[in-house]
Design a protein around this motif. Structure first.
Motif, mmCIF file in Angstrom:
data_model
loop_
_atom_site.group_PDB
_atom_site.id
_atom_site.type_symbol
_atom_site.label_atom_id
_atom_site.label_comp_id
_atom_site.label_asym_id
_atom_site.label_seq_id
_atom_site.Cartn_x
_atom_site.Cartn_y
_atom_site.Cartn_z
ATOM 1 N N ILE A 102 -16.609 -79.193 68.432
ATOM 2 C CA ILE A 102 -17.355 -78.149 69.143
ATOM 3 C C ILE A 102 -18.775 -78.637 69.401
ATOM 4 N N ARG A 103 -19.129 -78.759 70.674
ATOM 5 C CA ARG A 103 -20.458 -79.260 71.038
ATOM 6 C C ARG A 103 -21.379 -78.159 71.565
ATOM 7 N N THR A 104 -20.788 -77.053 72.009
ATOM 8 C CA THR A 104 -21.594 -75.931 72.521
ATOM 9 C C THR A 104 -21.085 -74.633 71.920
ATOM 10 N N LEU A 105 -22.015 -73.815 71.434
ATOM 11 C CA LEU A 105 -21.692 -72.485 70.930
ATOM 12 C C LEU A 105 -22.433 -71.460 71.778
ATOM 13 N N ILE A 106 -21.680 -70.506 72.335
ATOM 14 C CA ILE A 106 -22.262 -69.395 73.089
ATOM 15 C C ILE A 106 -21.980 -68.128 72.296
ATOM 16 N N LEU A 107 -23.023 -67.503 71.793
ATOM 17 C CA LEU A 107 -22.887 -66.322 70.944
ATOM 18 C C LEU A 107 -23.255 -65.090 71.760
ATOM 19 N N THR A 108 -22.366 -64.106 71.782
ATOM 20 C CA THR A 108 -22.565 -62.923 72.620
ATOM 21 C C THR A 108 -22.115 -61.680 71.859
ATOM 22 N N ARG A 145 -16.279 -62.346 64.168
ATOM 23 C CA ARG A 145 -15.139 -63.249 64.089
ATOM 24 C C ARG A 145 -15.614 -64.681 63.853
ATOM 25 N N LEU A 146 -16.744 -65.068 64.430
ATOM 26 C CA LEU A 146 -17.263 -66.416 64.215
ATOM 27 C C LEU A 146 -17.544 -66.659 62.731
ATOM 28 N N LEU A 147 -18.257 -65.756 62.102
ATOM 29 C CA LEU A 147 -18.596 -65.928 60.689
ATOM 30 C C LEU A 147 -17.346 -65.901 59.820
ATOM 31 N N ASP A 148 -16.391 -65.049 60.195
ATOM 32 C CA ASP A 148 -15.135 -64.963 59.440
ATOM 33 C C ASP A 148 -14.401 -66.303 59.471
ATOM 34 N N LEU A 149 -14.274 -66.897 60.649
ATOM 35 C CA LEU A 149 -13.553 -68.166 60.762
ATOM 36 C C LEU A 149 -14.357 -69.325 60.182
ATOM 37 N N MET A 150 -15.671 -69.191 60.179
ATOM 38 C CA MET A 150 -16.496 -70.211 59.510
ATOM 39 C C MET A 150 -16.256 -70.167 57.996
ATOM 40 N N ASN A 186 -21.483 -78.418 62.763
ATOM 41 C CA ASN A 186 -22.342 -79.583 62.546
ATOM 42 C C ASN A 186 -22.589 -80.421 63.796
ATOM 43 N N ASP A 187 -21.686 -80.294 64.795
ATOM 44 C CA ASP A 187 -21.806 -81.141 65.982
ATOM 45 C C ASP A 187 -22.338 -80.396 67.199
ATOM 46 N N ILE A 188 -22.867 -79.219 66.980
ATOM 47 C CA ILE A 188 -23.377 -78.422 68.101
ATOM 48 C C ILE A 188 -24.581 -79.116 68.744
ATOM 49 N N GLU A 189 -24.497 -79.316 70.045
ATOM 50 C CA GLU A 189 -25.595 -79.909 70.811
ATOM 51 C C GLU A 189 -26.365 -78.854 71.603
ATOM 52 N N ILE A 190 -25.642 -77.815 72.047
ATOM 53 C CA ILE A 190 -26.261 -76.744 72.838
ATOM 54 C C ILE A 190 -25.858 -75.404 72.244
ATOM 55 N N PHE A 191 -26.848 -74.557 71.984
ATOM 56 C CA PHE A 191 -26.599 -73.220 71.452
ATOM 57 C C PHE A 191 -27.153 -72.202 72.439
ATOM 58 N N VAL A 192 -26.308 -71.232 72.804
ATOM 59 C CA VAL A 192 -26.729 -70.158 73.701
ATOM 60 C C VAL A 192 -26.651 -68.836 72.946
ATOM 61 N N LEU A 193 -27.752 -68.120 72.913
ATOM 62 C CA LEU A 193 -27.756 -66.756 72.373
ATOM 63 C C LEU A 193 -27.925 -65.812 73.549
ATOM 64 N N ILE A 230 -28.196 -58.620 64.165
ATOM 65 C CA ILE A 230 -29.297 -59.577 64.083
ATOM 66 C C ILE A 230 -29.213 -60.433 62.828
ATOM 67 N N HIS A 231 -28.773 -59.854 61.712
ATOM 68 C CA HIS A 231 -28.655 -60.635 60.479
ATOM 69 C C HIS A 231 -27.506 -61.637 60.571
ATOM 70 N N ASP A 232 -26.426 -61.246 61.244
ATOM 71 C CA ASP A 232 -25.325 -62.182 61.474
ATOM 72 C C ASP A 232 -25.790 -63.356 62.335
ATOM 73 N N VAL A 233 -26.603 -63.055 63.336
ATOM 74 C CA VAL A 233 -27.133 -64.117 64.195
ATOM 75 C C VAL A 233 -27.957 -65.101 63.368
ATOM 76 N N LYS A 234 -28.777 -64.582 62.486
ATOM 77 C CA LYS A 234 -29.611 -65.452 61.644
ATOM 78 C C LYS A 234 -28.745 -66.319 60.723
ATOM 79 N N ARG A 235 -27.621 -65.773 60.247
ATOM 80 C CA ARG A 235 -26.716 -66.559 59.407
ATOM 81 C C ARG A 235 -26.096 -67.705 60.197
ATOM 82 N N VAL A 236 -25.745 -67.420 61.453
ATOM 83 C CA VAL A 236 -25.170 -68.473 62.304
ATOM 84 C C VAL A 236 -26.211 -69.546 62.590
#
Length: 421
Positions: free
Chosen positions: A74-80, A133-138, A146-153, A165-171
């Motif tokens: 996974i090189r890009t994570l888009i969190l929505t 779901r992201l945190l659950d699967l993590m 570890n290999d994320i190059e681009i992160f979109v919030l 907001i607290h979940d976002v901070k954990r990610v």
């Protein structure tokens, strides 16, 4: 300016052409070059401005320039914030990247995780996810960032409103320090600004169509009506065949269900969509609405995030939102992609007048009032008058929004007997 002026590769240009896109929106014009340059970006843009393409197009190009060898990580994570918005982003990535050898997956809660974990094991380049779901699967070790190059919030302010907001901070704490971050929010309350300051490095700022503005092509109208008459007024409006597709907003999930049931009983087919509906039911309702099989969709604000219907002609605020920025988001569902649209709002002045004042202060204009409709309520500071029985007082609005004859009765006095504050 055209997309060709943005130095995009041929496969993306061809895909955009197939989608019928030739001219980038203002945020796309500004954001795409910044993202392609590898810089962090702080984008202030409301829904409907084209920001999904503003970040997904450069991501596709950047990843395509350095393809992975062997098993994909996974090189890009888009969190929505919502599953509907996550699905919409996934559809956009599939459309713009149809000619590229990149793989993506969309994950969200409310459905079995099996198909999602299988896709993750097979290897992907782009992950679109909702926080839970992201945190659950993590936690289950299915996802490694570890290999994320681009992160979109995306929709950061909505993350705050929904308590994520607290979940976002954990990610964010699990992301590599060296990365490119693209941060989008329609508003910038202090907590969101603080979050942006902590995760962005020397960002370029793009601000397009601030949240206080409403699209010029959206015609806005206000109808004063008592709460007890809102159902009847809604039915009378929706019996106008000139209104082709309507998104009706309520404040609560129970309210959405109740309005949909009342419309059905009155001979106006409608479906409801909200957070308590199963994922399958929500997708069916949304699919029916997008295809035109369902003309009226009743939704709460959270469920309506991510509803993108280009042909949506009308938005009706059955109840005014108590957060004025939400009004702008709601009516922005229509008038998209340069099209015109109409927003109609009901206001019971005994309960919602303060909400109306806050909305008008935010958008900087007084919303025109349709005074002649079948179930009028006095405007603040006005008194009721007796009108001739059966008089047709409807002469207003573009598509004869309310084309009913006034009922043959006298109108009740303001139920509280007092002027609203």
């Amino acid at each position: 300016m055209t997309f060709q002026d943005l130095n995009l590769v041929a496969p993306i240009l061809e895909a955009l052409q197939q989608e019928g896109y030739t001219t980038p929106t203002p945020i796309q014009q500004e954001a795409i070059p910044i993202a392609l340059a590898g810089k962090d970006l702080l984008g202030c843009a409301q829904t409907g401005t084209g920001k999904t393409a503003a970040f997904s197009i450069p991501i596709l190009q950047l990843l395509n320039e350095a393809p992975q060898q062997g098993h994909r990580k996974i090189r890009t994570l888009i969190l929505t914030p919502t599953r509907e918005l996550a699905i919409q982003i996934g559809e956009s990535i599939a459309a713009y990247g149809r000619k590229l050898p990149l793989k993506h997956v969309v994950i969200f809660g409310g459905v079995p995780q099996g198909p999602q974990t299988k896709a993750l094991k097979d290897g992907i380049d782009i992950l679109v996810a909702t926080p839970g779901r992201l945190l659950d699967l993590m936690d289950q070790k299915f996802i490694n960032l570890n290999d994320i190059e681009i992160f979109v919030l995306d929709e950061a302010d909505r993350m705050l409103d929904m308590g994520f907001i607290h979940d976002v901070k954990r990610v964010v704490a699990r992301l590599p320090k060296e990365r490119q971050t693209l941060f989008f929010s329609a508003t910038m309350p202090p907590e969101i600004q603080k979050l942006a300051d902590t995760i962005l490095v020397n960002p370029e700022k793009v601000e397009v169509t601030p949240v206080s503005s409403t699209a010029e092509k959206i015609k806005q109208y206000m109808l004063f009506v008592e709460k007890s008459n809102k159902k009847k007024l809604l039915v009378s409006i929706l019996r106008n065949d000139a209104i082709k597709s309507v998104l009706v907003f309520t404040r609560t999930k129970h309210g959405a269900d109740r309005v949909a049931r009342d419309l059905h009983k009155s001979g106006v087919p409608a479906e409801a969509i909200h957070g308590d509906k199963s994922q399958g039911a929500r997708q069916r309702a949304l699919g029916n609405f997008k295809s035109g099989a369902t003309r009226v969709l009743v939704a709460t604000d959270i469920a309506a995030r991510g509803i993108d219907v280009e042909a949506l002609s009308h938005v009706i605020n059955y109840e005014l939102p108590n957060v004025p920025e939400t009004y702008v988001h709601r009516i922005g569902r229509t008038g998209r992609a340069g099209a015109s649209g109409t927003a109609i709002s009901f206001c019971d002045t005994s309960e919602e007048f303060d909400d109306l004042k806050a909305i008008q202060k935010l958008i900087g204009l007084t919303i025109p009032v349709i005074k002649d409709h079948p179930y009028p309520m006095p405007e603040p500071g006005m008194v009721n008058i007796r009108l001739p029985k059966g008089k047709d007082v409807v002469k207003r609005t573009d598509a004869n929004i309310v084309s009913q004859q006034r009922p043959q009765r006298h109108f009740n006095k303001h139920r509280s007997g007092k002027k609203p504050s």
